[in-house]
Scaffold this active site. Sequence first.
Site, PDB file in Angstrom:
ATOM      1  N   HIS A   6     -10.473  -4.588  -8.206  1.00 60.20           N
ATOM      2  CA  HIS A   6      -8.804  -4.160  -8.935  1.00 60.20           C
ATOM      3  C   HIS A   6      -8.474  -4.821 -10.488  1.00 60.20           C
ATOM      4  O   HIS A   6      -8.360  -5.007 -10.408  1.00 60.20           O
ATOM      5  CB  HIS A   6      -8.011  -5.236  -8.245  1.00 60.20           C
ATOM      6  CG  HIS A   6      -7.801  -4.255  -6.863  1.00 60.20           C
ATOM      7  ND1 HIS A   6      -7.062  -3.622  -6.536  1.00 60.20           N
ATOM      8  CD2 HIS A   6      -8.534  -5.351  -5.447  1.00 60.20           C
ATOM      9  CE1 HIS A   6      -7.456  -3.569  -5.161  1.00 60.20           C
ATOM     10  NE2 HIS A   6      -7.749  -3.754  -4.561  1.00 60.20           N
ATOM     11  N   ASN A  21      -2.045  -3.095  -0.288  1.00 58.96           N
ATOM     12  CA  ASN A  21      -1.780  -2.092  -0.849  1.00 58.96           C
ATOM     13  C   ASN A  21      -1.879  -0.719  -1.445  1.00 58.96           C
ATOM     14  O   ASN A  21      -0.312  -1.200  -0.001  1.00 58.96           O
ATOM     15  CB  ASN A  21      -3.825  -1.401  -1.069  1.00 58.96           C
ATOM     16  CG  ASN A  21      -5.551  -1.885  -0.867  1.00 58.96           C
ATOM     17  OD1 ASN A  21      -4.824  -2.047  -2.123  1.00 58.96           O
ATOM     18  ND2 ASN A  21      -6.189  -1.699  -0.281  1.00 58.96           N
TER      19      ASN A  21
END
Length: 733
Positions: A99, A173
Amino acid sequence: MVAVRSSGAATREGEHMKDDHTKQPEQTKAQRRSSQLSTVQQATQPPGPQLTDNLGHAISDDQNSLRAGVRGPSLLEDFLLREKISHFDHERIPERVVHARGAGAHGTFQVYDDSLAEFTVAKVLTDPSRQTPVFVRFSTVAGSRGSADTARDVRGFAVKFYTEEGNWDLVGNNIPPFFIQDAIKFPDLIHSVKPEPHREIPQAASAHDTFYDFVSLTPETMHMLMWVMSDRAIPRSFANMEGFGVHTFRLINAQGQSHFVKFHWKPLAGLHSLVWDEAQELAGRDPDFHRRNMWDSIELGQPLEWELGLQIFSEAQAAAFDFDVLDATKLIPEALVPVKRVGKMTLDRNPDNYFSETEQVAFMPTNLVPGMDFSDDPLLQGRLFSYLDTQISRLGTPNWTELPINRSLAPVANHQRDGQMRRTVNPGRVAYHPNSLGGGQPAEVPADKGGFVSYPEAMEGTKIRQRAESFADHYGQAQLFWNSMSPVEKMHIVRAQQFELGKVETRDIRLKMIDHLRRINAVLGDQVAAALGELDVAGPLPTDAELMKLLAGATTPTTASGGLQRDAALSMVEHNTAPPSIQGRKVAILAADGVRIADIEAMKAALEAQGALAEVVGTHLGQLKGEGGSAPVDKTVLTTPSVVYDAVYLPGGAASLKTLGTLGDAVRFVAQAYKHGKPLAASADAAALLKQAGVPLGAEQGVFELSKASTDDFLNGLAQHRFWNRSGDLVPA
Ligand code: HDE
C-alpha cells in the site's frame, strides 16, 4: 583571496559587506547582482514569516553557499548549507511495504440515529449528535510510492476515526474477500506480486510469473483473484468504490453481549470503473489520475461521500452457514445478511502537506473503541501484530502516536516514557503504576466507565498448526461471484485473465491456472485457454460482443455460498443503487479555431448546471477564435488525451472540425472515447470527423448527434457512464 573567517556569524557579517561592497574587493558583478536581487526581493515581498534555519536563526542569503573567495572551495563552517543539505538527505522514510502508493483526505462521520445501541456501546456508532473527524487513505497494494494510480489492483480503504473514546481505524479494502486465510502466508503473497526480485520487473502489476506461480499453488486465492480480474480493480475514482472491513469483527453491547459484524462503505456517487485499455493509457498519460480527481473534487466543493453499512449476525447464524465467517477469503452475501446503512462519511478537506499527513498516517486494526472487538480470523490475528511493528519501522520510533495526524483527540495519559523524538514533556517523578507518590494517577478505568475490556470469549483447544476443515472450500464463492456478474462484467474478467496469463512466460503455470479457471466456470476456462493457445478453436476468437453472448448463460452451481446461486450485490452493474447523476463527471469539448462559440457556451452551461465539469481541449492554449467570439482553452490535444474525461463533445464550426480532422491526436481523441464506451455528442457538421475516427452515429450506442438528439439525451447518456452495447470490440471500424 579573502581569508577564511573565524567568526561564527559569517552570514550576518556577509550581509554587512553586501551593504558596502567597497569593503569586498573581490565581489564579482554576478555576485553583486545576486545580492541586489535578494535585496530587491526582500523589498518587494509582502510582510510574512522570515526565512530561518531549523533553530530559528534568520537567514540573509539562501542563494549562495559560503566560499573561500568567489570561485574558491566551499567552507565546512557553512552551517546553513550543511543543515539544509543534511535535512534533505534524510527526507525519505521507508515506503510502506504494501500500500505504498496512496492519497488521503480529511472529513467527518456521523451516525443517523441510535438504533445500533442494542448491539454496541461504541459512541461513534450510536450517538447521532457526534460528528467524528476522520482521515481516509486510499491506496494500491503492489506498486511503489511513485507507481500509477490506475494499476489493476485491490485498493486500500483505510479510515481513521478520531473518536472521543480514542482512535478507531477501519483498515479495509475495496474488495470484500482477501487472497489468503492465514497471516503466515502474507509475506509469500506479497513477495510473489511485487516486482520479481532479480530484476525488479514488473512495477505495480500482477501479470507476471511469480504471482501466478504462487496463486496457482494456493487455491484459496481464487475467490479474490476473480475480484481482482473484475472491474472492481480499475475504479473510475475513489468516490466510485465500495469499501469493506473484510474480516468479521464483534460488536459488544451494554450487557456485554457479542454480535458478529462485517463493515461496508457504500459510495453515494455510485459504482463505476475504467476499462482496461483506458487504465493502461492513463498509467502513462496521468499516473496521478485518482489522487488528482479526489483533490480536484474537494477543491471544487464536491465532497466524496459514503454510507457506512453493517452486516450484523449472531454466532448461531454464523454457525449455520456453509462457509466459515472467520475465513477472510469468504464474504457474507448481502442476500443472506442485508447491509444496514447506519451513517455517512463525508471527505471534504484536502491535506495541507502530503508527507506530514498522508505519508505519516499510521493505521492499525488494533485501534478499536469500547463496544467493538476482534474475531479469531487467523488473518486478522496476524494483522494485529503487524501494523504496530511496521509503524515503528517506518516512522522510526514508538512515539509516532504523537504526530499530529496520528494523535488521538481523547486525552492520552500513561507511564510510557522517552524514546526517539519524544514530544510530550511528562512532569513529576512518577512513571510507574501502581503508585502512591502520584496519587495513583493516571488510574485504570472500569468497564462501566468506558475502559476497554476484551470480550470474554470461551477458549479451549489443542495447540496445533492446521487449517480448519470449514476453510476448505476454495471455489464456491469464486463461482458465486462469477455467476453474479452481468455479461459485460464476465467479458471483462475473461479479457483480464487472458491479458494477465498472456504475460506469464512459464507454460506450466498457465496450464495450472486454466485448470483453476475451468473449475470456476468452464466457458471462462475455455476462453482463456483459447487465447493462450491451449484449446483448438475453429475460426477467430470471439469479439467482445460475441463473448458477451457466449457468457450470458455461463454459470456454475455454487457451494459455500449459503445456498445462493448468485447475489446481485456482487455485480457493479446491478448493485449500482445510487441514482444516476453527472455530478463530478468531466467532459471534453474538443475544438480548434473557427469553432461555434455559442455551442461551447451552451454545453458548458448545461453541464455545469448539473455539477459536471466541462473543459475546452483545443489545438493550442490561450483563446480559440471562433464564430461569434472567442473561448478560453483549458487543455490541448498534445497534453491531454480523452482517457481523462468521461465524455466528449464536438461543437460545430466548419473550420474547427476541418483542423481537428488533420490532427492525428484529435482523431485519436475521438476514436479512443468511443473505444472506451464513453458517450459522445456532436453537432451535425461533425459527421465527417466522426467517420474519420470510425465512430458510427446512434443514440442507443451513446453517440448523440445534436440535431437529432437533445443535450438532455447526452446528459442522460453521461449519467449512464458507459455504453457497453457498441458492436464489435469497441474498436472503431
Ligand atoms: Fe495490510 N498492511 N496486511 N491488509 N493493509 C499494511 O501497514 C498486513 C490486509 C491494508 O493507508 C502495512 O502501515 C498483514 C488485509 C491497508 O496506510 C502492513 C496482512 C487488509 C493498508 C500490513 C495484511 C489490509 C495496509 C504496510 C495479513 C484489508 C494501508 C504499511 C495478515 C482488510 C494503510 C502499514 C494505509 C497496510 C500488513 C492483510 C488492508 C505491513 C501482515 C486483509 C488498507 O503492516
